[in-house]
Scaffold this motif. Structure first.
Motif, PDB file in Angstrom:
ATOM      1  N   CYS A   1       0.826  -1.205   0.000  1.00  0.00           N
ATOM      2  CA  CYS A   1       0.000   0.000   0.000  1.00  0.00           C
ATOM      3  C   CYS A   1       0.860   1.254   0.000  1.00  0.00           C
ATOM      4  O   CYS A   1       0.644   2.171  -0.803  1.00  0.00           O
ATOM      5  N   ASN A   2       1.856   1.289   0.871  1.00  0.00           N
ATOM      6  CA  ASN A   2       2.710   2.477   0.966  1.00  0.00           C
ATOM      7  C   ASN A   2       3.479   2.731  -0.328  1.00  0.00           C
ATOM      8  O   ASN A   2       3.655   3.881  -0.751  1.00  0.00           O
ATOM      9  N   ILE A   3       3.949   1.662  -0.962  1.00  0.00           N
ATOM     10  CA  ILE A   3       4.653   1.820  -2.236  1.00  0.00           C
ATOM     11  C   ILE A   3       3.706   2.356  -3.307  1.00  0.00           C
ATOM     12  O   ILE A   3       4.040   3.281  -4.056  1.00  0.00           O
ATOM     13  N   ALA A   4       2.511   1.771  -3.394  1.00  0.00           N
ATOM     14  CA  ALA A   4       1.548   2.177  -4.419  1.00  0.00           C
ATOM     15  C   ALA A   4       1.106   3.626  -4.240  1.00  0.00           C
ATOM     16  O   ALA A   4       0.939   4.359  -5.225  1.00  0.00           O
ATOM     17  N   LEU A   5       0.924   4.051  -2.994  1.00  0.00           N
ATOM     18  CA  LEU A   5       0.491   5.423  -2.734  1.00  0.00           C
ATOM     19  C   LEU A   5       1.526   6.453  -3.184  1.00  0.00           C
ATOM     20  O   LEU A   5       1.188   7.611  -3.473  1.00  0.00           O
ATOM     21  N   GLU A   6       2.781   6.050  -3.244  1.00  0.00           N
ATOM     22  CA  GLU A   6       3.854   6.961  -3.652  1.00  0.00           C
ATOM     23  C   GLU A   6       4.295   6.714  -5.087  1.00  0.00           C
ATOM     24  O   GLU A   6       5.350   7.182  -5.509  1.00  0.00           O
ATOM     25  N   SER A   7       3.479   5.960  -5.842  1.00  0.00           N
ATOM     26  CA  SER A   7       3.861   5.594  -7.199  1.00  0.00           C
ATOM     27  C   SER A   7       2.819   6.050  -8.211  1.00  0.00           C
ATOM     28  O   SER A   7       1.656   6.287  -7.880  1.00  0.00           O
ATOM     29  N   ASN A   8       3.244   6.103  -9.457  1.00  0.00           N
ATOM     30  CA  ASN A   8       2.351   6.398 -10.576  1.00  0.00           C
ATOM     31  C   ASN A   8       2.039   5.081 -11.279  1.00  0.00           C
ATOM     32  O   ASN A   8       2.937   4.467 -11.869  1.00  0.00           O
ATOM     33  N   PRO A   9       0.798   4.611 -11.217  1.00  0.00           N
ATOM     34  CA  PRO A   9       0.463   3.335 -11.839  1.00  0.00           C
ATOM     35  C   PRO A   9       0.810   3.263 -13.322  1.00  0.00           C
ATOM     36  O   PRO A   9       1.034   2.168 -13.859  1.00  0.00           O
TER      37      PRO A   9
END
Length: 479
Positions: free
Chosen positions: A427-435
């Motif tokens: 979750c933390n990685i995805a929240l700081e990433s651009n899909p």
């Protein structure tokens, strides 16, 4: 297209296994119903029942309580309502009397050692978790039926495909078969994953029914966490595994902390206590341990999406409610909505059965479900939530199912803590990433997981014939 509801993914029942306990239990109940429909006779006309367990159901059936589940199902007990404190009493009554009250109405001779057969070297072609029941009586020719417990408490009859418990014709207004469908609908409608799920659920039941039903699921999860964190002793089965959640709970609260008498008070104390990074990590582990220790003890749990992985989603949801502000009832309901949709994608295009796919199909899927749900609730977009699910599963690929002595204890209990932590990290990685920058899609990881499952050696698929199950002597096994 298969309709899978949030209430199909999350089922209230009894541990320790959704596919080896819950599924056979439901199959036994279904057998009595099918008998009546096929013969036109009530179950009271049955004089004898034989149960044949095949494949994985035979190999790990005793450790998972498959025989217990079948007897209780035939006796008319229900896993959602049975008093779990009385399970031993019910079973010993059958052994002592050598009778079983079929459907709660008619007593028939029943010797578990004679009437339940574990066929360790035989497997049915459709699925490793196969079982056949045969009824004999004076008023009809022998009636037999074959069922498959395909994971997560889902049961299908032989030659039957639809696994949903929803007796519904047609399709959801927003049909979803793969991740791309989910992405398309959320983009087109400009809404979250949970909103799409909610709209689909409204085609099956009222808004009030959805809210009360999902809230009941959460309260059952919370009760399981609470009781697990306040129960001590050894788990059944012979491995002498000592419950650890209670001691961890005491240490985290402080040695002078009182024993809180209800779930909500306990949760408020946790929420308002001092919690640094290390302490939060320990709490997440405590929550997961608590659930799966309850599961191993044949207590009330919620399949999420299975019993063996029942601790991941409650642990992450407890993390969300205790350490991420003060979520509303609506937030908690939507968390479970989102999680259910991710679980249904894996079920449709891969598997949630460890007997088919190893533990990646249980802990891996539950971690992906929790990661997506947490991401949405913490403000992530639908695409970020799907990215989080992909990340979580990516790092569970190939995880084997190798329970020692066929019990859902080692390594199953600890694996739930790992799945919960990985979900939070994803979750933390995805929240700081651009899909848009992601190299692997959710559909891609689901296809990969299914291919990995097919390539995996059968001994690592819930047979207790490989891995830790054979390399750790039972006499010295430690959890």
């Amino acid at each position: 297209m298969e309709i899978i509801s949030v209430f199909d993914i999350f089922k209230i029942g009894v541990g320790p296994s959704s596919s080896h306990t819950m599924g056979p239990w439901r199959a036994a109940q279904l057998f009595l119903k099918d008998f009546q429909e096929a013969t036109g006779l009530p179950a009271t006309h049955i004089h004898e029942v034989q149960v044949l367990l095949y494949g994985s159901l035979a190999k790990t059936g005793r450790g998972h309580g498959t025989d217990i589940a079948v007897m209780l199902g035939l006796a008319g007990e229900d896993p959602e309502t049975i008093d779990t404190q009385q399970l031993d009493t019910y079973i010993w009554q059958i052994y002592d009397s050598q009778t079983l009250t079929l459907g709660g109405q008619r007593s028939i001779p029943f010797n578990p050692d004679k009437h339940i057969t574990f066929l360790f070297k035989e497997s049915l072609p459709f699925h490793p978790n196969g079982m056949r029941l045969i009824a004999q009586g004076a008023d009809f020719e022998a009636f037999e039926a074959t069922y498959f417990s395909i994971g997560g408490g889902f049961v299908v009859r032989e030659n039957e495909q639809n696994t949903s418990t929803q007796a519904v014709q047609g399709a959801f207004p927003y049909p979803i078969e793969v991740g791309e469908d989910l992405k398309r609908w959320t983009t087109q409608q400009g809404c979250s994953i949970s909103e799409i799920v909610w709209r689909n659920e409204l085609s099956l039941r009222s808004d009030a029914e959805i809210r009360s039903g999902v809230w009941r699921i959460w309260r059952t999860m919370l009760s399981c966490v609470y009781h697990g964190a306040h129960s001590q002793g050894e788990l059944p089965g012979g491995l002498r595994v000592v419950r650890r959640a209670i001691e961890l709970n005491k240490k985290l609260l402080g040695t002078d902390a009182p024993q809180y008498q209800d779930e909500d008070t306990w949760m408020r104390v946790i929420r308002y206590g001092q919690a640094d990074f290390q302490k939060i990590l320990k709490w997440v582990s405590c929550f997961a341990l608590a659930v799966n220790e309850e599961n191993a003890a044949f207590r009330r749990v919620v399949t999420a999406p299975t019993n063996g992985a029942a601790g991941v989603i409650p642990a992450v949801l407890m993390y969300y409610t205790c350490f991420c502000g003060q979520p509303s009832q609506e937030d908690i309901i939507r968390f479970l909505m989102t999680a259910s949709e991710i679980g249904s994608l894996f079920k449709k295009k891969a598997t949630i059965s460890a007997a088919m796919g190893g533990c990646q199909a249980e802990i891996g899927v539950s971690s992906a479900m929790a990661a997506a749900a947490l991401t949405e609730r913490l403000g992530g977009s639908a695409e970020q939530a799907m990215m989080a699910a992909e990340i979580a599963m990516e790092h569970h690929l190939g995880l084997t199912c190798d329970p020692i002595k066929g019990l859902v204890q080692i390594p199953c209990i600890e694996r739930n803590t790992m799945g919960a932590i990985k979900a939070i990290t994803a979750c933390n990685i995805a929240l700081e990433s651009n899909p848009a920058d992601a190299k692997v899609s959710l559909d891609g990881i689901i296809r990969t997981m299914w291919q990995t499952a097919q390539d995996m050696n059968e001994k690592y698929k819930e047979t207790s014939e490989g891995g830790l199950a054979v390399h750790v002597p039972v006499s010295v096994a430690e959890c």
